[in-house]
Write an enzyme that holds these catalytic residues in place. Sequence first.
Site, mmCIF file in Angstrom:
data_model
loop_
_atom_site.group_PDB
_atom_site.id
_atom_site.type_symbol
_atom_site.label_atom_id
_atom_site.label_comp_id
_atom_site.label_asym_id
_atom_site.label_seq_id
_atom_site.Cartn_x
_atom_site.Cartn_y
_atom_site.Cartn_z
ATOM 1 N N GLU A 223 4.835 -3.669 12.597
ATOM 2 C CA GLU A 223 3.786 -2.654 12.406
ATOM 3 C C GLU A 223 2.641 -3.367 11.712
ATOM 4 O OE1 GLU A 223 1.248 -0.442 10.935
ATOM 5 O OE2 GLU A 223 2.762 0.200 9.476
ATOM 6 N N CYS B 272 -3.074 1.402 6.970
ATOM 7 C CA CYS B 272 -3.300 0.877 8.316
ATOM 8 C C CYS B 272 -3.779 1.971 9.257
ATOM 9 C CB CYS B 272 -2.026 0.234 8.853
ATOM 10 S SG CYS B 272 -0.608 1.336 8.868
ATOM 11 N N ASN C 232 0.796 -1.232 0.000
ATOM 12 C CA ASN C 232 0.000 0.000 0.000
ATOM 13 C C ASN C 232 0.826 1.279 0.000
ATOM 14 O OD1 ASN C 232 0.733 -0.716 2.656
ATOM 15 N ND2 ASN C 232 -0.973 0.417 3.531
ATOM 16 N N GLU D 223 8.663 3.091 14.680
ATOM 17 C CA GLU D 223 9.419 3.543 13.518
ATOM 18 C C GLU D 223 9.383 5.064 13.478
ATOM 19 O OE1 GLU D 223 9.251 0.083 10.250
ATOM 20 O OE2 GLU D 223 7.320 1.105 10.499
#
Length: 492
Positions: free
Chosen positions: A265, A299, A166, A473
């Site tokens: 993640e 997400c 994505n 991150e």
Amino acid sequence: MNAIQKISAAISFDIAAIPTDLYIGGKWRPASTGKRADVVDPSTGVTIATVADCTIDDAMEAVAAAHAAAAGWAATAPRKRSEILRRCFELMIERKDMLAELISLENGKALNDAHGEVAYAAEFFRWFSEEAVRLNGDIYSAPSGANKIIVQHQPIGIAVLVTPWNFPAAMATRKIAPALAAGCTCVLKPATETPLTAFALAEIYAEAGVPDGVVNVITTSQAGPVVSAMLHDPRVRKLSFTGSTPVGRKLLHEAADTVISCSMELGGNAPFIVFDDADLDAAIEGAMVAKMRNGGEACTAANRFYVQKGVVDEFSRRLAERMNAMTVGAGYDKATQCGPVINKAALDRIAGLVDDATARGANVLTGGKPLDQDGYYFPPTVIRDVTADANIAAAEIFGPIAAITTFETEEEAIRVANDTEFGLISYVYTRDLSRGLRVSERMESGMVGLNRGLVSDPAAPFGGTKQSGLGREGAHHGILEFCETKYIAVTW
């Protein structure tokens, strides 16, 4: 004019010039079996390229290349690493138009969103170029006075990086930049749906001065066995994964066999809470960003809209009007505001979620059915009065659908928002700062957008709680994910 000719006429670069083989040890080479995997343009359903389909043996060669380069890269002066990362940033910005078109072509996202992704992706190189020279340790006296305590941060070792389709540029640079800044070498496995961006970026790394073997890029249709083999190689010491929670769970099991450090993640199911006292203009604008960025295939996308009873009618009407007015089309068409979803399976899954919700009493205000045309198009959709037992209330939608539910009290909003296994991000809209901060503190998520529909920033720690992930991150936290902390006890 055939489909490929039409696509070529719509973009400004030659797609045939993008590398499609494995990038191992600074060299481009085919898979050992010669197998290839198709890359499909979701805007048309047409195959636009084929890429090397690597085997376990190929992956082991990539690990070997990373291992061979590891000592030299770890010993490279932080300033030198910093300058190389800065050059990666500069080259990405110089080629931003080509990269944005490439992302739109293989991913389907609207060109404006693709330009935003390139800027965001490049910024990780600039940010971590600055962090590379600030990986500071500590020195202090033990409380007993018996010795000094020296703390160092050293590169953790070879990192396997697994990224989704994505955000094919940003999810790669968000991992590669801190890994390189810390002094680690890596093997990147991008999604087979969107590998071309990763290969185009590999050329940039080489041009910027990244030594051979420091970054290796492999593509495979057998992701499970290939990644498992790398995780069971004792030379690999780090896994950084972005993707679904079910896949993340499997990878954690795999990594446990060799006790590999994991940054995960994972999925999200973001609540978007609108209180009666919210600035509705701001809430609608925020909803359009939180829901429709990347066509909802993120997400961080707002999944569950909880709107207080006093404003639910107006909010629903205005959101439906905005969503209905969006231009749907091929991602690389400059007029497009909402591109296709990634593939036919995604289209069918999204349609099934809407059908299930309406069967349980939800009302469609706009959209609701796939478009009858080539490509994988689902129109921007708003559904209201979604019940708690609807599948869409628990699933990560990953599409352009806003599902609205009414609530009455603050306690109710907090309870339903937290009633999920996920905990990546939450959104809260209210004019009352006290309420906003109070509710934000009680959200069981790693990030909160308070009166904001966008929170992603390379300078901020990105990550979730519960089954949305482990680690962070971005920010200074991102480089520490690729470090081992060493303590030296010394007396002088």
